[in-house]
Design an enzyme around this catalytic site. Sequence first.
Site, PDB file in Angstrom:
ATOM      1  N   GLU A 147       3.136  15.691  10.542  1.00 43.87           N
ATOM      2  CA  GLU A 147       4.334  15.253   9.795  1.00 43.87           C
ATOM      3  C   GLU A 147       3.939  14.429   8.567  1.00 43.87           C
ATOM      4  OE1 GLU A 147       6.706  16.955  10.536  1.00 43.87           O
ATOM      5  OE2 GLU A 147       6.132  17.493  12.564  1.00 43.87           O
ATOM      6  N   ARG A 295      -8.697  -8.706 -15.069  1.00 41.22           N
ATOM      7  CA  ARG A 295      -8.209  -9.672 -16.066  1.00 41.22           C
ATOM      8  C   ARG A 295      -7.503  -8.893 -17.173  1.00 41.22           C
ATOM      9  NH1 ARG A 295     -12.929 -12.839 -18.585  1.00 41.22           N
ATOM     10  NH2 ARG A 295     -13.511 -10.713 -19.181  1.00 41.22           N
TER      11      ARG A 295
END
EC number: 3.4.24.-
Length: 418
Positions: A147, A295
Site C-alpha cells: 500500500e 547557512r
Amino acid sequence: EQQKYLNAKKYVKLFLVADYIMYLKYGRNLTAVRTRMYDIVNVITPIYHRMNIHVALVGLEIWSNTDKIIVQSSADVTLDLFAKWRATDLLSRKSHDNAQLLTGINFNGPTAGLGYLGGICNTMYSAGIVQDHSKIHDLVAIAIAHEMGHNLGMDHDKDTCTCGTRPCIMAGVLSCEASFLFSDCSQKDHQEFLIKNMPQCILKKPLKTDVVSPAVCGNYFVEVGEECDCGSPRTCRDPCCDAATCKLRQGAQCAEGLCCDQCRFKGAGTECRAAKDECDMADVCTGRSTECTDRFQRNGQPCKNNNGYCYNGKCPIMADQCIALFGPGATVSQDACFQFNREGNHYGYCRKEQNTKIACEPQDVKCGRLYCFPNSPENKNPCNIYYSPNDEDKGMVLPGTKCADGKACSNGQCVDVT
C-alpha cells in the site's frame, strides 16, 4: 535538478495506527500490539532500503478505547474515512509523511488493503489501510509495503513484470509466500512518479529522537544509542563502523556525513556545500563534527535584479510562483485581480485565524491568494487562481515574497523588510 533529486536519500516518516479490533484481537495487551507493529516495521525497512528509501516509524497509536473512525468491511469507505481523520486530526498533532491503518476487521472480497496511488506528501491522500490478515507478520508487513508502494507511485504488476522471484510486492493478488522485492515495473513506476512530482516531504531526514520504535542495529539508520549503522555484518562495507555493535571502530571519529572523510572530521573551514544561488552561502565544516550546517544570506537582502528579497535562503517572487502553478508561459496578473483578496471568501483572503478566513486590508492584497495569467490558448482569463479544498495553502503568495518596494509578505501582511 531531476537527477539530483533522484540520487538524494529519501525518508518516509511513517505513522502506524492499530484499530480497536486489533487491540481486542491481541488480548487487550498494548505491549503485544506494539511488538507486532515494531516487527512489521523491521520487515518493511530493508524492503525499502533497496529503493534508497529509509522508513522510520515516527508515531504509533492504538485505539484501545474506541475507534476514531467507523472501521467497516467496505475498504474504500474505510480508507476515505481514515484519510480524512489523518488530515483533520492526526496531522495537526504529529508531523509525518505517511499513515497506515492496521485493522482486525475482514474487508469484503479478497481485498487485504487499499492505498491512494501517488498520494505521498499529500495532506489528504498519503494514507493506506491493511487488514491484519495473517499470523505471519512478514505477510502483513509486505501488505503494508504494497500500500505504501501505491502511495509512492507504484501500480500493480502486469504479467510481464519480474523481480527474479515470483510474485513481487506489487502483484495484484495477495500471495501466501513472502516476497521482499519490487519488480522492474515498480521501480520504473516509482522513478517516473518521483521525476514528475518531486515530493518534498521525503527529502527531510527524521531526527534520531523522532523515531519511536526500538533501535535496531543493522537497519542503515543511526538511532538513539548508536554511533553508526552500516547494515548487517554480512553487508557492511564501511571501514569506520563496527556493524555488530553499531559503534565507531577504534580511532574513528565519524562514519558518515558531509564533513567526514576516511573516518576523520574534515578540517575547520573546509567547504562542504557550495552556495546554490545568491540567497545561499557556501557551507563549511567546523572541524568538530560531521554536520554541514546550512547557512544563508540575511533575510531582506535584494535578489533577482531587485525583484525580490532573500527569505530563509530562497528568493521567492510572484513570477516564479505563477510558473510553478500554471506552467512556463504564465505571468503575474494585473494589480486589479488582487482586489478579490479583500472579499474574505473561500479562496480570496490573506490569512486564517481559528479556521476563519480574514479578508486582506487594501495594503495587503498581494499577500493573499496569488493571481496569474496562464497565457495559454485555452485560457484567456486574466485573473486565475490555484485553489484546492484539500490543500488551501497551495496557491497563496509565499512568505517572504516582495509585495511592494521595501516590503515583503509575512503572515498575510505586507510589512517592511528589516
